[in-house]
Design a protein around this motif. Sequence first.
Motif, PDB file in Angstrom:
ATOM      1  N   TYR A  47      -4.065  36.726   5.429  1.00  0.00           N
ATOM      2  CA  TYR A  47      -3.182  37.720   4.816  1.00  0.00           C
ATOM      3  C   TYR A  47      -2.196  37.045   3.857  1.00  0.00           C
ATOM      4  O   TYR A  47      -1.969  37.520   2.749  1.00  0.00           O
ATOM      5  CB  TYR A  47      -2.434  38.470   5.925  1.00  0.00           C
ATOM      6  N   ARG A  94      -2.545  34.198   2.291  1.00  0.00           N
ATOM      7  CA  ARG A  94      -3.202  33.473   1.197  1.00  0.00           C
ATOM      8  C   ARG A  94      -3.917  34.364   0.191  1.00  0.00           C
ATOM      9  O   ARG A  94      -4.228  33.923  -0.906  1.00  0.00           O
ATOM     10  CB  ARG A  94      -4.220  32.487   1.769  1.00  0.00           C
ATOM     11  N   THR A  95      -4.219  35.602   0.549  1.00  0.00           N
ATOM     12  CA  THR A  95      -5.086  36.419  -0.301  1.00  0.00           C
ATOM     13  C   THR A  95      -4.442  36.776  -1.644  1.00  0.00           C
ATOM     14  O   THR A  95      -3.237  36.987  -1.736  1.00  0.00           O
ATOM     15  CB  THR A  95      -5.547  37.698   0.427  1.00  0.00           C
ATOM     16  N   ARG A  96      -5.287  36.798  -2.656  1.00  0.00           N
ATOM     17  CA  ARG A  96      -4.951  37.354  -3.978  1.00  0.00           C
ATOM     18  C   ARG A  96      -5.968  38.459  -4.184  1.00  0.00           C
ATOM     19  O   ARG A  96      -6.985  38.248  -4.816  1.00  0.00           O
ATOM     20  CB  ARG A  96      -5.116  36.318  -5.079  1.00  0.00           C
ATOM     21  N   GLU A 149      -3.464  42.855  -7.389  1.00  0.00           N
ATOM     22  CA  GLU A 149      -2.481  41.926  -6.847  1.00  0.00           C
ATOM     23  C   GLU A 149      -2.761  40.521  -7.331  1.00  0.00           C
ATOM     24  O   GLU A 149      -3.880  40.171  -7.650  1.00  0.00           O
ATOM     25  CB  GLU A 149      -2.530  41.948  -5.320  1.00  0.00           C
ATOM     26  N   ASP A 158      -0.312  36.514  -7.688  1.00  0.00           N
ATOM     27  CA  ASP A 158       0.593  35.549  -7.060  1.00  0.00           C
ATOM     28  C   ASP A 158       1.910  36.161  -6.592  1.00  0.00           C
ATOM     29  O   ASP A 158       2.459  35.739  -5.576  1.00  0.00           O
ATOM     30  CB  ASP A 158       0.874  34.399  -8.018  1.00  0.00           C
ATOM     31  N   ARG A 179       1.256  37.969  -3.416  1.00  0.00           N
ATOM     32  CA  ARG A 179       0.949  36.947  -2.396  1.00  0.00           C
ATOM     33  C   ARG A 179       2.239  36.285  -1.916  1.00  0.00           C
ATOM     34  O   ARG A 179       2.427  36.072  -0.715  1.00  0.00           O
ATOM     35  CB  ARG A 179      -0.017  35.906  -2.948  1.00  0.00           C
ATOM     36  N   ARG A 182       3.905  38.521   0.500  1.00  0.00           N
ATOM     37  CA  ARG A 182       3.262  38.494   1.825  1.00  0.00           C
ATOM     38  C   ARG A 182       3.631  37.222   2.578  1.00  0.00           C
ATOM     39  O   ARG A 182       3.829  37.235   3.789  1.00  0.00           O
ATOM     40  CB  ARG A 182       1.736  38.606   1.682  1.00  0.00           C
ATOM     41  N   GLN A 183       3.738  36.108   1.867  1.00  0.00           N
ATOM     42  CA  GLN A 183       4.115  34.858   2.523  1.00  0.00           C
ATOM     43  C   GLN A 183       5.528  34.954   3.097  1.00  0.00           C
ATOM     44  O   GLN A 183       5.774  34.521   4.225  1.00  0.00           O
ATOM     45  CB  GLN A 183       3.972  33.691   1.547  1.00  0.00           C
TER      46      GLN A 183
END
Length: 183
Positions: free
Chosen positions: A103, A105-107, A113, A115, A118, A121-122
């Motif tokens: 989750y 790491r995904t792009r 979506e 960076d 992402r 999300r990080q």
Amino acid sequence: DLWVSIPGFDYNKINSAYKLGEDYELPGGGPQLAMDTVEEFLGVPIQYYAKVEFSAFTRLIDEIGGVKINITQPMTLDWIGKGQKFTIEPGEYVLPGTYALAYARTRDEAYGEGDIARGGRQMEIIMAIRDRILDVNNLPNLIAKAPALYQEISGSVTTNMSLAQAIQLATLMAQIPRENMHT
């Protein structure tokens, strides 16, 4: 993926600083050049770093019982880019370590979506880890497991902080109300 001036080099993506420091075997290696780059870009002194391997990240999340995440749209996730894609539907989940890593790491380009999403999300995962660790129902169990967990993941974490400094930092973070944290 900010475009920044890397001390001793030209402009490049910010995450290139670490690799350049390692490749050119600079004093302090990748961590020092990364800290110097961020310090120059932000104008804020950077004294410490921590490099966390994926295995330690997923293990920590599994040990704290997963992280609570609210997914707002269907997302296609992948296990560390190995082509093992799966779709997760909107809803509230407690993600285990491997799902949390996928989750974060995904792009998911299918949904427009990249960076920036992402990065969001990080940060969401980091805050969910913090919330889970500080959960009073989880804390006694984590304190009991702390020595074994530290021993297990310490080989997958590289930092210039002492254990005492890391504990001090964690204690300070626990004292800051979530609503006072802004990114």
